[in-house]
Scaffold this motif. Structure first.
Motif, mmCIF file in Angstrom:
data_model
loop_
_atom_site.group_PDB
_atom_site.id
_atom_site.type_symbol
_atom_site.label_atom_id
_atom_site.label_comp_id
_atom_site.label_asym_id
_atom_site.label_seq_id
_atom_site.Cartn_x
_atom_site.Cartn_y
_atom_site.Cartn_z
ATOM 1 N N LEU A 80 0.710 -1.437 0.122
ATOM 2 C CA LEU A 80 0.056 -0.047 -0.266
ATOM 3 C C LEU A 80 0.749 1.174 -0.027
ATOM 4 O O LEU A 80 0.228 2.476 0.113
ATOM 5 C CB LEU A 80 -0.971 0.061 1.107
ATOM 6 C CG LEU A 80 -1.997 -1.070 1.355
ATOM 7 C CD1 LEU A 80 -2.874 -0.911 2.573
ATOM 8 C CD2 LEU A 80 -2.804 -1.033 0.053
ATOM 9 N N ARG A 81 2.095 1.150 -0.046
ATOM 10 C CA ARG A 81 3.086 2.337 0.075
ATOM 11 C C ARG A 81 2.809 3.497 -0.994
ATOM 12 O O ARG A 81 2.840 4.529 -0.739
ATOM 13 C CB ARG A 81 4.492 1.989 0.043
ATOM 14 C CG ARG A 81 5.094 1.516 -1.208
ATOM 15 C CD ARG A 81 6.557 0.950 -1.203
ATOM 16 N NE ARG A 81 6.885 0.553 -2.368
ATOM 17 C CZ ARG A 81 6.797 -0.301 -3.183
ATOM 18 N NH1 ARG A 81 6.030 -1.346 -2.689
ATOM 19 N NH2 ARG A 81 7.199 -0.821 -4.312
ATOM 20 N N SER B 190 0.861 8.093 3.637
ATOM 21 C CA SER B 190 0.561 8.733 4.940
ATOM 22 C C SER B 190 0.259 7.983 6.088
ATOM 23 O O SER B 190 0.205 8.131 7.082
ATOM 24 C CB SER B 190 -0.097 9.956 4.494
ATOM 25 O OG SER B 190 -1.248 9.643 4.106
ATOM 26 N N LEU B 191 -0.463 6.789 5.727
ATOM 27 C CA LEU B 191 -1.144 6.040 6.908
ATOM 28 C C LEU B 191 -0.203 4.890 7.139
ATOM 29 O O LEU B 191 0.159 4.518 8.291
ATOM 30 C CB LEU B 191 -2.409 5.613 6.402
ATOM 31 C CG LEU B 191 -3.447 6.606 6.297
ATOM 32 C CD1 LEU B 191 -4.663 6.156 5.493
ATOM 33 C CD2 LEU B 191 -3.855 7.276 7.582
ATOM 34 N N VAL B 192 0.402 3.950 6.220
ATOM 35 C CA VAL B 192 0.984 2.832 6.440
ATOM 36 C C VAL B 192 2.521 3.052 6.843
ATOM 37 O O VAL B 192 3.042 2.283 7.451
ATOM 38 C CB VAL B 192 0.921 1.668 5.153
ATOM 39 C CG1 VAL B 192 -0.335 1.498 4.821
ATOM 40 C CG2 VAL B 192 1.660 2.197 3.965
ATOM 41 N N ILE B 193 3.141 4.025 6.308
ATOM 42 C CA ILE B 193 4.409 4.225 6.822
ATOM 43 C C ILE B 193 4.713 4.501 8.339
ATOM 44 O O ILE B 193 5.145 3.775 9.090
ATOM 45 C CB ILE B 193 5.307 5.471 6.195
ATOM 46 C CG1 ILE B 193 5.651 4.893 4.684
ATOM 47 C CG2 ILE B 193 6.595 5.737 6.673
ATOM 48 C CD1 ILE B 193 6.105 5.770 3.789
ATOM 49 N N ALA C 80 -1.050 1.600 15.509
ATOM 50 C CA ALA C 80 -0.503 0.933 14.039
ATOM 51 C C ALA C 80 -1.966 0.408 13.565
ATOM 52 O O ALA C 80 -1.987 0.269 12.278
ATOM 53 C CB ALA C 80 0.397 -0.375 14.302
ATOM 54 N N ASN C 81 -2.769 -0.450 14.309
ATOM 55 C CA ASN C 81 -3.878 -0.824 13.890
ATOM 56 C C ASN C 81 -4.759 0.042 13.383
ATOM 57 O O ASN C 81 -5.677 -0.272 12.371
ATOM 58 C CB ASN C 81 -4.458 -1.673 14.883
ATOM 59 C CG ASN C 81 -3.640 -3.250 14.680
ATOM 60 O OD1 ASN C 81 -4.038 -3.873 13.957
ATOM 61 N ND2 ASN C 81 -3.010 -3.390 15.960
ATOM 62 N N THR C 82 -4.921 1.259 13.906
ATOM 63 C CA THR C 82 -6.014 2.449 13.561
ATOM 64 C C THR C 82 -5.444 2.938 12.025
ATOM 65 O O THR C 82 -6.363 3.053 11.009
ATOM 66 C CB THR C 82 -5.985 3.625 14.742
ATOM 67 O OG1 THR C 82 -6.363 2.946 15.925
ATOM 68 C CG2 THR C 82 -6.742 4.603 14.255
ATOM 69 N N LEU C 83 -4.163 3.255 12.159
ATOM 70 C CA LEU C 83 -3.527 3.554 10.744
ATOM 71 C C LEU C 83 -3.730 2.636 9.545
ATOM 72 O O LEU C 83 -4.156 2.939 8.599
ATOM 73 C CB LEU C 83 -2.254 4.114 10.852
ATOM 74 C CG LEU C 83 -2.094 5.448 11.870
ATOM 75 C CD1 LEU C 83 -0.394 5.364 12.133
ATOM 76 C CD2 LEU C 83 -2.849 6.387 11.079
#
Length: 168
Positions: A64-65, A70-73, A140-143
């Protein structure tokens, strides 16, 4: 994908292995637990688990990068915080607390004289690390949930599962 499956298996171990242990009724029972083969398996599963989860999270981040960097990193960084803290917790158990227990059980006078203090210190450090790993786990899980929710189909279901994990 393989690490995700393996992490699900280790999660089941972390849930069900403690129920296979006899209750530690007192301090001596807590110390003797180190000799129980189910406890030893549980401790090593607990140590391996974060490595599997972080590797699975890295795979999701790589996928997903481009569309949700902006979310997964930052989510991956939070998974790394969680994983390093949980692995550190278990390293403390495996290589400090468990040897102290063995020394106490063997009748080592120094260990027997200080074991209650050592156990209190271990419990305090373990609880502080647990708080830190819960913060990392939630972030982590929220993002990751937000990153997956943007997609459709099975990805959205996985996003809902990440959200459920964050809610835990």
């Amino acid at each position: 994908a393989l690490c995700s499956i393996a992490s699900a298996v280790t999660t089941l171990g972390l849930i069900f292995l403690p129920g296979m242990l006899p209750p530690a009724e007192d301090f001596a029972g807590r110390m003797a637990r180190v000799n129980d083969p189910v406890y030893r398996l549980y401790a090593w599963v607990y140590f391996a688990h974060p490595f599997l989860v972080v590797t699975a999270a890295l795979g999701v981040a790589m996928r997903l990068r481009r569309e949700a960097a902006s979310l997964v990193i930052p989510g991956l960084l939070a998974f790394c915080l969680w994983g390093a803290t949980e692995a550190g917790q278990q390293a403390l158990t495996l290589f400090a607390f468990n040897p102290w227990r063995l020394a106490w059980l063997a009748g080592d006078p120094g260990a027997q004289a200080t074991m209650e203090l050592r156990a209190a210190f271990y419990d305090g450090v373990w609880n502080a690390m647990y708080f830190l790993l819960i913060v990392g786990f939630f972030i982590a899980n929220t993002l990751y949930a937000a990153a997956m929710w943007r997609r459709s189909g099975l990805s959205r279901v996985v996003g809902a599962l990440y959200a459920a994990a964050a809610a835990l």
